[in-house]
Scaffold this motif. Sequence first.
Motif, PDB file in Angstrom:
ATOM      1  N   THR A 153       0.853  -1.185   0.000  1.00 16.98           N
ATOM      2  CA  THR A 153       0.000   0.000   0.000  1.00 16.98           C
ATOM      3  C   THR A 153       0.890   1.237   0.000  1.00 16.98           C
ATOM      4  O   THR A 153       1.694   1.438   0.910  1.00 16.98           O
ATOM      5  N   SER A 154       0.741   2.049  -1.033  1.00 16.09           N
ATOM      6  CA  SER A 154       1.680   3.151  -1.272  1.00 16.09           C
ATOM      7  C   SER A 154       0.926   4.438  -1.557  1.00 16.09           C
ATOM      8  O   SER A 154      -0.192   4.421  -2.072  1.00 16.09           O
ATOM      9  N   ARG A 155       1.577   5.539  -1.254  1.00 13.32           N
ATOM     10  CA  ARG A 155       1.015   6.836  -1.645  1.00 13.32           C
ATOM     11  C   ARG A 155       2.148   7.796  -1.987  1.00 13.32           C
ATOM     12  O   ARG A 155       3.241   7.733  -1.417  1.00 13.32           O
ATOM     13  N   VAL A 156       1.852   8.661  -2.942  1.00 12.79           N
ATOM     14  CA  VAL A 156       2.797   9.699  -3.317  1.00 12.79           C
ATOM     15  C   VAL A 156       2.341  10.992  -2.663  1.00 12.79           C
ATOM     16  O   VAL A 156       1.145  11.253  -2.531  1.00 12.79           O
ATOM     17  N   ILE A 157       3.303  11.784  -2.218  1.00 15.37           N
ATOM     18  CA  ILE A 157       3.015  13.020  -1.486  1.00 15.37           C
ATOM     19  C   ILE A 157       3.745  14.163  -2.167  1.00 15.37           C
ATOM     20  O   ILE A 157       4.955  14.092  -2.401  1.00 15.37           O
ATOM     21  N   GLU A 158       3.007  15.208  -2.491  1.00  9.84           N
ATOM     22  CA  GLU A 158       3.612  16.398  -3.077  1.00  9.84           C
ATOM     23  C   GLU A 158       3.624  17.509  -2.049  1.00  9.84           C
ATOM     24  O   GLU A 158       2.607  17.800  -1.424  1.00  9.84           O
ATOM     25  N   LYS A 159       4.795  18.110  -1.887  1.00  8.38           N
ATOM     26  CA  LYS A 159       4.896  19.291  -1.034  1.00  8.38           C
ATOM     27  C   LYS A 159       4.654  20.514  -1.907  1.00  8.38           C
ATOM     28  O   LYS A 159       5.335  20.729  -2.913  1.00  8.38           O
ATOM     29  N   LYS A 160       3.652  21.313  -1.522  1.00 12.65           N
ATOM     30  CA  LYS A 160       3.375  22.563  -2.208  1.00 12.65           C
ATOM     31  C   LYS A 160       3.354  23.679  -1.176  1.00 12.65           C
ATOM     32  O   LYS A 160       3.277  23.442   0.017  1.00 12.65           O
ATOM     33  N   GLY A 161       3.399  24.901  -1.657  1.00 10.36           N
ATOM     34  CA  GLY A 161       3.462  26.043  -0.751  1.00 10.36           C
ATOM     35  C   GLY A 161       4.875  26.576  -0.670  1.00 10.36           C
ATOM     36  O   GLY A 161       5.852  25.824  -0.765  1.00 10.36           O
ATOM     37  N   GLY A 162       5.001  27.890  -0.488  1.00 16.10           N
ATOM     38  CA  GLY A 162       6.330  28.490  -0.470  1.00 16.10           C
ATOM     39  C   GLY A 162       6.932  28.468  -1.869  1.00 16.10           C
ATOM     40  O   GLY A 162       6.236  28.402  -2.882  1.00 16.10           O
ATOM     41  N   ASN A 163       8.253  28.477  -1.944  1.00 14.49           N
ATOM     42  CA  ASN A 163       8.939  28.536  -3.235  1.00 14.49           C
ATOM     43  C   ASN A 163       9.425  27.188  -3.725  1.00 14.49           C
ATOM     44  O   ASN A 163       9.944  27.087  -4.838  1.00 14.49           O
ATOM     45  N   ASP A 164       9.270  26.145  -2.905  1.00 11.85           N
ATOM     46  CA  ASP A 164       9.822  24.837  -3.259  1.00 11.85           C
ATOM     47  C   ASP A 164       8.722  23.811  -3.464  1.00 11.85           C
ATOM     48  O   ASP A 164       7.697  23.822  -2.795  1.00 11.85           O
ATOM     49  N   TYR A 165       8.989  22.909  -4.408  1.00  9.88           N
ATOM     50  CA  TYR A 165       8.089  21.805  -4.707  1.00  9.88           C
ATOM     51  C   TYR A 165       8.899  20.528  -4.575  1.00  9.88           C
ATOM     52  O   TYR A 165      10.074  20.484  -4.955  1.00  9.88           O
ATOM     53  N   HIS A 166       8.294  19.470  -4.037  1.00  7.54           N
ATOM     54  CA  HIS A 166       9.021  18.209  -3.914  1.00  7.54           C
ATOM     55  C   HIS A 166       8.029  17.061  -3.839  1.00  7.54           C
ATOM     56  O   HIS A 166       6.908  17.228  -3.338  1.00  7.54           O
ATOM     57  N   THR A 167       8.431  15.907  -4.347  1.00  6.85           N
ATOM     58  CA  THR A 167       7.595  14.703  -4.305  1.00  6.85           C
ATOM     59  C   THR A 167       8.288  13.634  -3.484  1.00  6.85           C
ATOM     60  O   THR A 167       9.490  13.378  -3.672  1.00  6.85           O
ATOM     61  N   MET A 168       7.535  13.006  -2.578  1.00  9.73           N
ATOM     62  CA  MET A 168       8.062  11.963  -1.694  1.00  9.73           C
ATOM     63  C   MET A 168       7.053  10.818  -1.633  1.00  9.73           C
ATOM     64  O   MET A 168       6.029  10.856  -2.304  1.00  9.73           O
ATOM     65  N   ASN A 169       7.353   9.797  -0.836  1.00  5.73           N
ATOM     66  CA  ASN A 169       6.469   8.642  -0.712  1.00  5.73           C
ATOM     67  C   ASN A 169       6.283   8.237   0.740  1.00  5.73           C
ATOM     68  O   ASN A 169       7.097   8.572   1.601  1.00  5.73           O
ATOM     69  N   GLU A 170       5.197   7.497   0.953  1.00  5.29           N
ATOM     70  CA  GLU A 170       5.010   6.744   2.190  1.00  5.29           C
ATOM     71  C   GLU A 170       4.477   5.366   1.815  1.00  5.29           C
ATOM     72  O   GLU A 170       3.750   5.213   0.829  1.00  5.29           O
ATOM     73  N   PHE A 171       4.854   4.370   2.626  1.00  5.09           N
ATOM     74  CA  PHE A 171       4.426   2.998   2.394  1.00  5.09           C
ATOM     75  C   PHE A 171       3.875   2.432   3.693  1.00  5.09           C
ATOM     76  O   PHE A 171       4.493   2.598   4.757  1.00  5.09           O
ATOM     77  N   TYR A 172       2.715   1.767   3.583  1.00  5.39           N
ATOM     78  CA  TYR A 172       2.146   1.151   4.780  1.00  5.39           C
ATOM     79  C   TYR A 172       2.739  -0.244   4.935  1.00  5.39           C
ATOM     80  O   TYR A 172       2.630  -1.084   4.035  1.00  5.39           O
ATOM     81  N   ILE A 173       3.382  -0.476   6.076  1.00  3.36           N
ATOM     82  CA  ILE A 173       4.063  -1.742   6.338  1.00  3.36           C
ATOM     83  C   ILE A 173       3.260  -2.515   7.379  1.00  3.36           C
ATOM     84  O   ILE A 173       3.272  -2.166   8.570  1.00  3.36           O
ATOM     85  N   PRO A 174       2.537  -3.555   6.967  1.00  5.18           N
ATOM     86  CA  PRO A 174       1.663  -4.277   7.907  1.00  5.18           C
ATOM     87  C   PRO A 174       2.404  -4.847   9.107  1.00  5.18           C
ATOM     88  O   PRO A 174       1.881  -4.833  10.226  1.00  5.18           O
ATOM     89  N   GLU A 175       3.643  -5.363   8.890  1.00  2.00           N
ATOM     90  CA  GLU A 175       4.372  -5.965  10.008  1.00  2.00           C
ATOM     91  C   GLU A 175       4.777  -4.924  11.050  1.00  2.00           C
ATOM     92  O   GLU A 175       4.996  -5.255  12.213  1.00  2.00           O
ATOM     93  N   LEU A 176       4.853  -3.652  10.643  1.00  2.00           N
ATOM     94  CA  LEU A 176       5.144  -2.564  11.583  1.00  2.00           C
ATOM     95  C   LEU A 176       3.870  -1.847  12.027  1.00  2.00           C
ATOM     96  O   LEU A 176       3.898  -1.060  12.979  1.00  2.00           O
ATOM     97  N   LYS A 177       2.779  -2.076  11.289  1.00  2.00           N
ATOM     98  CA  LYS A 177       1.493  -1.420  11.535  1.00  2.00           C
ATOM     99  C   LYS A 177       1.614   0.102  11.494  1.00  2.00           C
ATOM    100  O   LYS A 177       1.053   0.818  12.309  1.00  2.00           O
ATOM    101  N   GLN A 178       2.374   0.586  10.495  1.00  4.93           N
ATOM    102  CA  GLN A 178       2.537   2.030  10.365  1.00  4.93           C
ATOM    103  C   GLN A 178       2.990   2.416   8.968  1.00  4.93           C
ATOM    104  O   GLN A 178       3.440   1.575   8.179  1.00  4.93           O
ATOM    105  N   TRP A 179       2.837   3.726   8.676  1.00  8.38           N
ATOM    106  CA  TRP A 179       3.336   4.298   7.443  1.00  8.38           C
ATOM    107  C   TRP A 179       4.798   4.683   7.615  1.00  8.38           C
ATOM    108  O   TRP A 179       5.188   5.225   8.653  1.00  8.38           O
ATOM    109  N   VAL A 180       5.594   4.413   6.575  1.00  8.82           N
ATOM    110  CA  VAL A 180       7.035   4.694   6.597  1.00  8.82           C
ATOM    111  C   VAL A 180       7.351   5.719   5.514  1.00  8.82           C
ATOM    112  O   VAL A 180       6.979   5.539   4.346  1.00  8.82           O
TER     113      VAL A 180
END
Length: 315
Positions: A153-180
């Motif tokens: 389970t994955s999601r892409v995250i875009e940072k907007k606002g200010g003068n900078d733009y950036h794309t990052m990710n988070e992944f849901y890890i069932p064995e950790l029961k959290q987003w990384v």
Amino acid sequence: MNRRKSLWVTGTLCLLLYALSAYFFITREKTGNYIKQVTYNGLYAPASNTPEKLKKWQSVTDQYSPTEISKGRELTRVNAGISENDPAFTKMLKIGSWLQRSYRHCRQDKPTKEFSALPLTEQYAAALRAESPIWCHNYGMHFLFFCSINGITSRVIEKKGGNDYHTMNEFYIPELKQWVFADLMLNAFYCQDEKGKILNIIDLLYKNENKDSSQITVFSQQPVDSFSIISHKSSQQWQRYLKKDAWLNFYYQTDTLQVYTPVKKAIRYAFPVAWHETFSLTPISNTQFYLRILSLYLGIVLTIIFILLYLKRND
């Protein structure tokens, strides 16, 4: 008020309301779009990450064709060495390490239009041939694609606002029961604080905003093709992107051809519907959006009244 004057007033109001609605439509990227603001608990609390709630993020896989999914799985099997029995965390690390090795030689800049139009597996091949520079959006989209088609389970995250733009990710890890949190372009597969807690993107944002000087540990892929642990002060890592003015968009879907169909655009124009959730340290107002739909709906009502008055005038 006589009927002629009523027609004139109603018609004038209709034109003004439609003009206001048109203004909001033209400037909708800056004014009037509905923003679905989400809290930390809304993103990370256990109640927000039940199997049923995670489906909204898993739907990103539906945008890929069976052929593209088959090609992508074969690429990850051959190049990343993953197997069906690998846990999600292991798969994510193997895929990230493979992509980081593959793109190490790539120039980081805006890609060509021809490159951006290619399917993602062909983008990967073109990047290896150095046919186009790539930037953070490509890193994030490729990491999302290869992980999601392999059951993460994955999601892409875009940072907007200010003068900078950036794309990052988070992944849901069932064995950790959290987003990384992961940032492939900046060579970070996950981060830990001093107590060993694996961090999500909002954890890092809070650390930067609170000027937390404690160390975080970043797990990276190095030129010798092995993971290493690099210690950073949280205020130094991602300080350009994760700060108070950041709006972080967590997308349900990334295929803009599906997002910007006429029907879906019309629905988002007329109703409080969003195709992503937004986290911000400051409250986000939807006042302009509600002004937009109010002007639209009032314009429709007044148009109906105008037509009825006009028909009565001709009786």
